[in-house]
Design a protein around this motif. Structure first.
Motif, short mmCIF file in Angstrom:
data_model
loop_
_atom_site.label_atom_id
_atom_site.label_comp_id
_atom_site.label_asym_id
_atom_site.label_seq_id
_atom_site.Cartn_x
_atom_site.Cartn_y
_atom_site.Cartn_z
N PRO A 166 0.80 -1.24 0.00
CA PRO A 166 0.00 0.00 0.00
C PRO A 166 0.82 1.27 0.00
CG PRO A 166 -0.09 -1.08 2.16
CD PRO A 166 0.54 -2.05 1.21
N GLY A 167 1.91 1.30 0.77
CA GLY A 167 2.73 2.49 0.81
C GLY A 167 3.37 2.80 -0.53
N ASP A 168 3.84 1.75 -1.19
CA ASP A 168 4.48 1.94 -2.49
C ASP A 168 3.45 2.33 -3.54
OD1 ASP A 168 7.03 1.33 -1.52
OD2 ASP A 168 6.71 -0.82 -1.81
N LEU A 169 2.25 1.76 -3.46
CA LEU A 169 1.21 2.14 -4.41
C LEU A 169 0.82 3.61 -4.21
CD1 LEU A 169 -0.81 1.52 -6.62
CD2 LEU A 169 -2.36 0.58 -4.87
N ALA A 170 0.70 4.03 -2.95
CA ALA A 170 0.39 5.43 -2.68
C ALA A 170 1.47 6.35 -3.23
CB ALA A 170 0.22 5.64 -1.17
N ALA A 171 2.73 5.97 -3.04
CA ALA A 171 3.82 6.80 -3.54
C ALA A 171 3.80 6.89 -5.06
CB ALA A 171 5.15 6.21 -3.07
N LEU A 172 3.46 5.79 -5.71
CA LEU A 172 3.39 5.79 -7.17
C LEU A 172 2.24 6.70 -7.65
CD1 LEU A 172 3.75 2.67 -9.43
CD2 LEU A 172 2.05 4.40 -9.93
#
Length: 244
Positions: free
Chosen positions: A233-239
């Motif tokens: 989730p954190g990486d998806l949010a950052a993307l």
């Protein structure tokens, strides 16, 4: 600040975007995770009469009721037809359409045609509910569960809702809105397919991937399974934040 509308795929509700929503809001963005009619906290509204138009109106209704503009409209997996239809109808309020582990459903085609009618039909309950298959069945159908540990699997299993069949069997009809949709900037976020493989399929003219060759498309990769909002989730949010 960017405004995001997050639409979950089959069986899920706004709850699936919880960590992504928190991360984006922590960056200062406005985020609206959406539960489609008949699912999750709106399961009490499920009925055989629900169809794709209902889910399209769910999305456009939110955008209009909240008077949202310059929206980054994010759709996961099986919400592709609803997201495509909503983006077309509300094109003036949408700045970009993001397909996570998904892609636009062609005009005149139903979501079930991409999912696989035979796979869905044999699992329908009561003539109109499509419950979440087992983990083994999902993997056999091509939905990778990479990155989902026991907590994430338990969460999905406990909160998954049967998908109202009419929402995925009604063909998408863009009509006069087709040109507006075609002009919108779009992004593919590929997780379970390596981007090199996606580009090869585009180059060979594969029917499901050829439309992604247009200049309006941006192709991104986030290696994980089919549910990145739960596995990364954190990486998806950052993307997603990079699209601000």
């Amino acid at each position: 600040m960017t405004t995001y509308v997050l639409v979950p795929g089959f069986w899920l509700g706004a709850w699936a975007w919880r960590d992504v929503t928190a991360a984006l809001r922590g960056m200062g963005h406005e985020v609206h995770p959406l539960t489609l009619t008949g699912l999750a906290d709106r399961a009490h509204l499920a009925s055989p009469e629900l169809d794709l138009d209902t889910h399209i109106r769910d999305i456009t209704g939110l955008v209009e009721a909240e008077d949202l503009n310059d929206v980054v409209l994010v759709g996961h997996s099986g919400s592709a037809a609803a997201v495509t239809g909503a983006a077309a109808r509300a094109a003036g309020r949408v700045s970009r359409v993001v397909y996570v582990e998904s892609g636009p459903v062609p005009d005149g085609m139903a979501q079930i045609d991409l999912t696989g009618r035979e796979f869905v039909d044999k699992r329908v309950v009561d003539g109109w509910r499509y419950p979440m298959p087992s983990w083994d069945e999902l993997q056999e159908s091509g939905s990778s569960v990479e990155g989902l540990g026991e907590p994430e699997r338990a969460l999905m299993a406990s909160r998954a809702t049967g998908q109202p069949l009419g929402t995925i069997t009604q063909p998408l009809a863009l009509g006069d809105d087709a040109a507006a949709f075609a002009a919108l900037p779009k992004t593919l976020v590929s997780c379970s397919f390596p981007l090199t493989q996606v580009k090869e399929l585009i180059a060979t003219g594969h029917p499901a991937f050829a439309p992604l060759a247009g200049p309006e498309w941006e192709l991104r990769e986030l290696p994980t399974g089919h549910w990145p909002m739960l596995s990364r989730p954190g990486d998806l949010a950052a993307l997603l934040a990079e699209m601000a």
